[in-house]
Enzyme design. Structure first.
Site, mmCIF file in Angstrom:
data_model
loop_
_atom_site.group_PDB
_atom_site.id
_atom_site.type_symbol
_atom_site.label_atom_id
_atom_site.label_comp_id
_atom_site.label_asym_id
_atom_site.label_seq_id
_atom_site.Cartn_x
_atom_site.Cartn_y
_atom_site.Cartn_z
ATOM 1 N N ASP A 87 38.158 51.670 31.280
ATOM 2 C CA ASP A 87 36.809 51.367 31.026
ATOM 3 C C ASP A 87 35.938 52.611 30.261
ATOM 4 O O ASP A 87 36.545 53.585 30.506
ATOM 5 C CB ASP A 87 35.903 50.957 32.158
ATOM 6 C CG ASP A 87 34.524 50.319 32.223
ATOM 7 O OD1 ASP A 87 34.333 50.104 31.149
ATOM 8 O OD2 ASP A 87 33.957 50.072 33.299
ATOM 9 N N ASP A 122 29.529 50.091 25.908
ATOM 10 C CA ASP A 122 28.518 48.850 25.666
ATOM 11 C C ASP A 122 27.349 49.139 26.812
ATOM 12 O O ASP A 122 27.567 50.153 27.725
ATOM 13 C CB ASP A 122 29.062 47.512 26.137
ATOM 14 C CG ASP A 122 29.855 47.461 27.498
ATOM 15 O OD1 ASP A 122 30.635 48.491 27.729
ATOM 16 O OD2 ASP A 122 29.615 46.397 28.369
ATOM 17 N N ALA A 191 28.153 43.199 33.358
ATOM 18 C CA ALA A 191 27.006 43.379 33.995
ATOM 19 C C ALA A 191 26.539 42.105 34.973
ATOM 20 O O ALA A 191 25.571 41.502 34.995
ATOM 21 C CB ALA A 191 25.845 43.514 33.178
ATOM 22 N N CYS A 273 46.387 35.335 58.563
ATOM 23 C CA CYS A 273 47.242 35.586 57.366
ATOM 24 C C CYS A 273 48.555 36.139 57.805
ATOM 25 O O CYS A 273 48.600 36.400 58.844
ATOM 26 C CB CYS A 273 46.501 36.749 56.555
ATOM 27 S SG CYS A 273 47.486 37.506 55.184
ATOM 28 N N CYS A 275 50.594 38.233 55.684
ATOM 29 C CA CYS A 275 51.191 39.164 54.872
ATOM 30 C C CYS A 275 51.921 40.329 55.622
ATOM 31 O O CYS A 275 51.465 40.298 56.795
ATOM 32 C CB CYS A 275 49.940 39.809 53.916
ATOM 33 S SG CYS A 275 48.892 40.859 55.010
ATOM 34 N N CYS A 278 49.373 41.736 58.433
ATOM 35 C CA CYS A 278 48.820 40.957 59.311
ATOM 36 C C CYS A 278 49.975 40.351 60.026
ATOM 37 O O CYS A 278 49.923 40.028 61.355
ATOM 38 C CB CYS A 278 48.176 39.488 58.688
ATOM 39 S SG CYS A 278 46.740 40.339 57.741
#
Length: 481
Positions: A87, A122, A191, A273, A275, A278
């Site tokens: 960015d 931008d 934005a 969960c 994963c 977890c």
């Protein structure tokens, strides 16, 4: 070089390949944000969660480690061989109102440090800005994007051309059209974080759909979107790439991400969960940990659940079941449901993108009425050849020329084995929503009005009666016992 290829489609979602100087990215995917000054989870570690690329801030690098970056390159600083998007400092511009660098300087800097995907400086106009301000900011943004395009002539880096315009639909569509003329490789929608933070998903959906209207094929990046509950809807609306630091920011506040929303660790008794985090810990264990260790583990869970949702979405695209997935996910919050229902104002866009043939149609609720398959079916039956006297029935045990089905309306007997109406799984008519019966009844009356010379004998069960009280003159209504 062919930099962009579409592999599979469903709704307005796609599985795509984007070629970069440091390898291929398969979308949809997330680019986790890496802050080079604050190591938390290293870029190279992101691979184990499913990341194919990362994003970092070139303005921060420029301000804090410019010489090192010019010597090592951005990949050397982050210690990764994955594609890196950088960015430009627009976020800092939005937060602080100014940055001490010119567009040309930051674009050239990104090129010199070897960014795979370069973003110009931008102007991120926030939601609800007055029209004159949004238009003025957009003019500057477009000038800077044209400048970036010139500066990168002949370079192998990809150019991202952000689309601004605040919450003004016409400016967003105009900006997207102008961005396409400039000719980028990726088109980020900028934005919109304030919209997501405020749960303004109706406005978010409208912005995405306006941009997609002007960019029907090109890769779309939704800046700052990092919550897994949003991914399915955003992909179905046409977004391909996401980025966010949410996995880390939420973890610092003990917030645990799920596809149905955010949970506070203090409120959890069980982890919904499996994963690695977890599976090996319970909520009480995490609460007892030192803050740094706990933050790290919650951040890892947040990444696991985010990339798991991306895999779920990709499989849904492969199976042509993305509509079904989205219709479940948007019920996580009333504002998401309102956002998804914006698609009914963009019928033509959705119809052009959605594949015409699929394996099945699974009804999940009244939002299934908005699918292109329903609209196409209603159009198609108008061209079916009918006898002088047409027998219509809701009972499949009776021989009829046409059968009346919830959602779709009239289904000619010869179409009972074809997609979509013949391959649809719909609840029994006495439990399906009234809107599904009403839509089907209206489709039948539309067919009758388009054939005033034919005589229709309609035999229906009692649940249909109130929706068919005002049949056209060429219809005769009967109740099945």
């Amino acid at each position: 070089m062919q930099r962009f290829e579409i592999l599979d489609k469903d709704a307005m979602g796609r599985i795509c390949r984007i070629e970069t100087p440091h390898g291929r990215i398969e979308t949809p995917t997330i680019l986790p944000v890496i802050n080079p000054n604050i190591p938390f989870i290293r870029a190279e570690e992101m691979k184990k969660f499913g990341a194919q690329a990362v994003i970092t801030n070139s303005y921060i690098i420029y301000r804090s480690m410019r010489e090192e970056a010019l010597e090592k390159g951005v990949h050397g600083i982050l210690e990764t061989d994955m594609p890196v998007m950088t960015d430009s400092g627009s976020y800092q511009l939005m937060v602080y109102g100014d940055v001490e660098i010119k567009n040309s300087e930051i674009v050239e800097f990104q090129r010199h440090i070897g960014s795979d995907i370069i973003v110009p400086l931008d102007i991120p106009t926030p939601p609800d800005a007055d029209y004159a301000t949004a238009e003025s900011d957009l003019r500057i943004t477009l000038e800077r994007e044209r400048e970036a395009k010139e500066l990168l002539k002949g370079a192998e880096n990809l150019l991202a051309v952000p689309v601004q315009g605040s919450t003004h639909p016409d400016l967003r569509r105009f900006a997207a059209g102008e961005a396409r003329k400039i000719g980028g490789d990726i088109y980020p929608i900028g934005a919109v974080v304030p919209l997501m933070d405020a749960y303004r998903f109706r406005d978010l959906a409208r912005v995405i759909l306006e941009v997609r209207s002007a960019l029907p094929v090109e890769p779309i990046h939704l800046f700052g979107c990092g919550h897994p509950m949003l991914f399915a809807m955003a992909v179905a609306l046409g977004c391909d790439l996401f980025d966010s630091a949410a996995y880390a920011l939420y973890a610092k506040d003990d917030r645990y991400l799920t596809v149905y929303g955010t949970k506070k660790l203090s409120e959890l008794n069980y982890f919904p969960c499996k994963c690695p985090v977890c599976s090996n810990h319970d909520p009480e264990e995490l609460r007892r940990m030192e803050k740094n260790e706990r933050e790290r583990l919650i951040a890892e869970h947040n990444l696991y659940v985010s990339f798991q949702e991306i895999e779920t979405i990709k499989q849904a695209i492969k199976e042509n079941s993305l509509f079904e997935l989205v219709e479940k996910r948007v019920r996580a919050h009333p504002n998401m449901l309102a956002g998804w229902r914006q698609v009914k104002h963009y019928w033509e866009l959705l119809e052009k993108a959605d594949p015409k043939m699929k394996r099945k149609f699974l009804y999940t609720g009244i939002d299934s009425l908005y699918r292109p398959a329903v609209r196409r079916h209603v159009k198609a039956i108008k061209n079916v050849e009918l006898p002088e006297e047409v027998l219509v029935s809701t009972d499949f045990g009776i021989y009829a020329n046409i059968y009346l089905r919830p959602v779709f309306g009239p289904v000619p007997a010869e179409m009972l084995e074809t997609y979509p109406a013949g391959h649809a799984e719909i609840p029994e008519e006495d439990v399906v929503e009234e809107e599904a019966l009403k839509a089907a009844s209206e489709a039948l009356m539309e067919l009758m009005n388009s054939h005033p010379e034919k005589r229709f004998k309609v035999y229906v069960s009692k649940v249909w009666m109130k929706h068919l009280q005002n049949l056209p003159p060429n219809g005769e209504l009967n109740v099945l016992s």
